[in-house]
Enzyme design. Structure first.
Site, mmCIF file in Angstrom:
data_model
loop_
_atom_site.group_PDB
_atom_site.id
_atom_site.type_symbol
_atom_site.label_atom_id
_atom_site.label_comp_id
_atom_site.label_asym_id
_atom_site.label_seq_id
_atom_site.Cartn_x
_atom_site.Cartn_y
_atom_site.Cartn_z
ATOM 1 N N HIS A 1 7.968 11.044 18.013
ATOM 2 C CA HIS A 1 8.429 10.834 19.392
ATOM 3 C C HIS A 1 7.613 9.721 20.058
ATOM 4 O O HIS A 1 8.155 8.931 20.840
ATOM 5 C CB HIS A 1 8.261 12.113 20.214
ATOM 6 C CG HIS A 1 9.137 13.258 19.781
ATOM 7 N ND1 HIS A 1 8.643 14.377 19.160
ATOM 8 C CD2 HIS A 1 10.468 13.439 19.896
ATOM 9 C CE1 HIS A 1 9.633 15.209 18.906
ATOM 10 N NE2 HIS A 1 10.748 14.668 19.331
ATOM 11 N N LEU B 1 8.251 13.022 9.878
ATOM 12 C CA LEU B 1 7.753 13.884 10.958
ATOM 13 C C LEU B 1 8.931 14.557 11.650
ATOM 14 O O LEU B 1 9.966 13.955 11.899
ATOM 15 C CB LEU B 1 6.944 13.064 11.964
ATOM 16 C CG LEU B 1 5.669 12.412 11.438
ATOM 17 C CD1 LEU B 1 4.838 11.866 12.598
ATOM 18 C CD2 LEU B 1 4.824 13.377 10.619
#
Ligand code: PAF
Length: 268
Positions: free
Chosen positions: A32, A181
């Site tokens: 993110h 991830l």
């Protein structure tokens, strides 16, 4: 960084120039942070980088992990603030998912791949993303390539419903062992993380072969992951809206223990 909750508060805080939007479900990680880093490079001068955190119940099936989905409020805020986010929006479910909102139905592509294993998932995802876009009215929105099918569906939806909005794709961020991830990696034990790292290795080997899907399955089997744990391994042709990501990609979903992991790779 300013944090807002209600739609009214959000809309009062939005600037009129470029609004760069990163919608998330929280449990923020380095992947993110990369979306935010790219967002920050676009939101220069008077532009704003806006992040929303909303665990969207509409995209979880009845047997899925909605109540268990990781919620890590304070570290999410730290990561966003450290990434230069200007505005963090934490909508409430009641206000965001208003009963009179437009409910979207995903095109047929949403019934394949993830859609086979998570019926209705993409209807719920598109409904929430459409609602977020309607409220934020972004000039740019940023999504990761890891969730490739989601990205394709959002680009197609935006072409039709938000023609001025640019959907930016950001390459998958991986750990030191190559594992993509994902917030769901939090469910993996240390030994499962080692096993999960084989997915990326097998993708890279498969991408060089004439039959990437079959090669991926064979390579995972060699690494001790049985074919039954592979929900799918398929080569898909990219639609015109996504040719920046290559003409074809191998997309896979693999179950490691109770956790489903997604990944994909471009094919030459
Ligand atoms: O990728 C996600 O985190 C979610 O699917 C999204 C795009 C924020 C919609 O709820």
């Amino acid at each position: 960084m300013r944090t807002v909750h209600s739609i009214a508060e959000l809309q009062q805080s939005l600037s009129s120039s470029s609004r760069v939007f990163v919608p998330t479900m929280g449990a923020l990680h380095t992947g993110h942070a990369e979306l935010m880093r790219v967002g920050k490079t676009i939101a220069t001068d008077s532009g704003q980088l806006i992040v929303s955190i909303f665990v969207n119940p509409l995209q979880f099936g009845s047997t899925e992990d909605f109540s268990k989905y990781p919620r890590t409020g304070i570290s999410d805020r730290d990561l966003a603030a450290g990434s230069g986010v200007d505005l963090m929006w934490l909508p409430s479910s009641d206000e965001l998912l208003a009963s009179d909102m437009l409910k979207l139905k995903s095109p047929e592509f949403g019934d394949s791949l993830e859609g086979v294993h998570r019926p209705g998932h993409f209807d719920g995802m598109l409904t929430a993303v459409n609602r977020l876009f309607e409220i934020v009215n972004p000039t740019h929105a940023i999504f990761g390539v890891k969730d490739l099918q989601q990205l394709i569906l959002i680009r197609e939806m935006a072409l039709e419903r938000f023609p001025d909005l640019e959907i930016i794709a950001v390459e998958t961020v991986r750990d030191d062992f190559g594992l993509a991830l994902s917030s769901r990696n939090k469910y993996l034990s240390a030994s499962e993380i080692q096993i999960a790292a084989q997915i990326n290795k097998a993708l890279n080997v498969a991408a060089l072969t004439a039959d990437p899907a079959a090669s991926f399955v064979t390579n995972l089997e060699k690494a001790g992951i049985e074919a039954g744990a592979i929900d799918y391994a398929e080569v898909i042709s990219m639609p015109e809206s996504c040719l920046d990501l290559g003409r074809q990609r191998l997309v896979v979903a693999v179950r490691i223990g109770l956790t489903r992991l997604l990944d994909n790779i471009a094919l030459n």
